[in-house]
Scaffold this motif. Structure first.
Motif, PDB file in Angstrom:
ATOM      1  N   PRO A  35      14.770  10.719   2.530  1.00 53.02           N
ATOM      2  CA  PRO A  35      14.525   9.876   3.508  1.00 53.02           C
ATOM      3  C   PRO A  35      16.216   9.455   3.793  1.00 53.02           C
ATOM      4  CG  PRO A  35      12.692   9.017   2.487  1.00 53.02           C
ATOM      5  CD  PRO A  35      13.625   9.952   1.552  1.00 53.02           C
ATOM      6  N   TYR A  52      17.768   6.781   5.832  1.00 54.50           N
ATOM      7  CA  TYR A  52      17.856   5.644   6.793  1.00 54.50           C
ATOM      8  C   TYR A  52      18.779   4.517   6.677  1.00 54.50           C
ATOM      9  CZ  TYR A  52      12.662   6.558   6.856  1.00 54.50           C
ATOM     10  OH  TYR A  52      11.366   7.136   7.265  1.00 54.50           O
ATOM     11  N   CYS A  71      21.901   7.118   7.063  1.00 52.35           N
ATOM     12  CA  CYS A  71      22.006   7.890   8.644  1.00 52.35           C
ATOM     13  C   CYS A  71      23.415   7.589   9.195  1.00 52.35           C
ATOM     14  CB  CYS A  71      20.964   7.104   9.452  1.00 52.35           C
ATOM     15  SG  CYS A  71      20.784   8.141  10.958  1.00 52.35           S
ATOM     16  N   HIS A 108      11.651  18.468   4.740  1.00 53.39           N
ATOM     17  CA  HIS A 108      10.988  17.180   4.669  1.00 53.39           C
ATOM     18  C   HIS A 108      11.758  15.711   4.820  1.00 53.39           C
ATOM     19  CE1 HIS A 108      12.375  17.697   0.575  1.00 53.39           C
ATOM     20  NE2 HIS A 108      12.699  16.262   0.542  1.00 53.39           N
ATOM     21  N   THR A 166      13.604  12.732   6.662  1.00 51.74           N
ATOM     22  CA  THR A 166      13.113  11.887   7.889  1.00 51.74           C
ATOM     23  C   THR A 166      14.654  11.002   8.072  1.00 51.74           C
ATOM     24  OG1 THR A 166      12.121  10.299   6.697  1.00 51.74           O
ATOM     25  CG2 THR A 166      10.853  12.159   7.618  1.00 51.74           C
ATOM     26  N   PRO A 193      11.068   6.658  12.224  1.00 53.62           N
ATOM     27  CA  PRO A 193      11.908   7.743  11.728  1.00 53.62           C
ATOM     28  C   PRO A 193      11.199   9.015  12.680  1.00 53.62           C
ATOM     29  CG  PRO A 193       9.838   6.965  10.591  1.00 53.62           C
ATOM     30  CD  PRO A 193       9.740   6.086  11.807  1.00 53.62           C
ATOM     31  N   ILE A 194      12.418   9.908  12.391  1.00 52.41           N
ATOM     32  CA  ILE A 194      12.353  11.203  13.040  1.00 52.41           C
ATOM     33  C   ILE A 194      12.289  12.136  12.164  1.00 52.41           C
ATOM     34  CG2 ILE A 194      13.125  10.204  15.346  1.00 52.41           C
ATOM     35  CD1 ILE A 194      15.782  11.898  14.814  1.00 52.41           C
ATOM     36  N   PRO A 195      11.518  13.232  12.198  1.00 48.70           N
ATOM     37  CA  PRO A 195      11.660  14.369  11.200  1.00 48.70           C
ATOM     38  C   PRO A 195      13.092  15.274  11.304  1.00 48.70           C
ATOM     39  CG  PRO A 195      10.281  15.101  13.076  1.00 48.70           C
ATOM     40  CD  PRO A 195      10.648  13.691  13.159  1.00 48.70           C
ATOM     41  N   ARG A 253      13.716  17.425  14.544  1.00 49.14           N
ATOM     42  CA  ARG A 253      14.075  16.720  15.777  1.00 49.14           C
ATOM     43  C   ARG A 253      15.286  16.032  15.507  1.00 49.14           C
ATOM     44  NH1 ARG A 253      14.110  15.934  20.846  1.00 49.14           N
ATOM     45  NH2 ARG A 253      13.724  13.926  21.588  1.00 49.14           N
TER      46      ARG A 253
END
Length: 158
Positions: A8, A10, A14, A28, A30, A68-70, A73
């Motif tokens: 992830p 996040y 990000c 996988h 996000t 969250p977005i995959p 995306r």
């Protein structure tokens, strides 16, 4: 710098993606901006960089919802360059790196400088940044070598 994520992505992670020039993610992975759910806005440039990458509507949507977005995306929106299977992540990052480092370091730096400094400027100022980067590299041996190799290939194929 190429960042590659296999988990992830996040908040601060990000924001690393937003700040890095190139990013790859496992399929996988996000991406999310969950700071709002913690009671504060993105603290390290995320409110500014994210909309510049993915747009004035999508950036605030991620920032305001925290949803969250995959990875697929994130790639569609332009947050990352590509999505690969998890077991190919490091190979994909190394492949991208090898396609970059085959060029002279000064030329790579000049290209990156032109993009990162010019992207948020008005076009005439961005073009001036580009021209300055070109002028700095034009008299180098790398340019002479590159042009000579190009002309030699053209002579052979022509």
């Amino acid at each position: 710098m190429i960042v590659a994520f296999n988990s992830p992505v996040y908040g601060g992670s990000c924001e690393i993606v937003e700040a890095a020039p190139l990013a790859i993610a496992a399929e996988h992975a996000t991406f999310a901006k969950p700071e709002v759910s913690l009671g504060f806005p993105p603290p390290f440039g995320g409110s500014q960089r994210l909309p510049r990458h993915i747009g004035r509507k999508r950036g605030p949507e991620m920032t305001l919802t925290g949803d969250p977005i995959p990875a697929s995306r994130a790639a569609e929106m332009g947050l990352i360059n590509t999505v690969v299977p998890a077991d190919e992540l490091l190979d994909a990052a190394q492949d991208l790196d090898s396609r970059i480092i085959r060029h002279a370091p000064t030329d790579v730096a000049a290209c990156l400088r032109a993009v990162t400094r010019g992207i948020n400027l008005p076009i005439d100022e961005g073009l001036a940044v580009e021209a300055a980067c070109f002028a700095a590299t034009a008299p180098t041996d790398a340019v002479r070598t590159g042009l000579r190799q190009f002309l030699d290939r053209s002579a052979v194929s022509g």
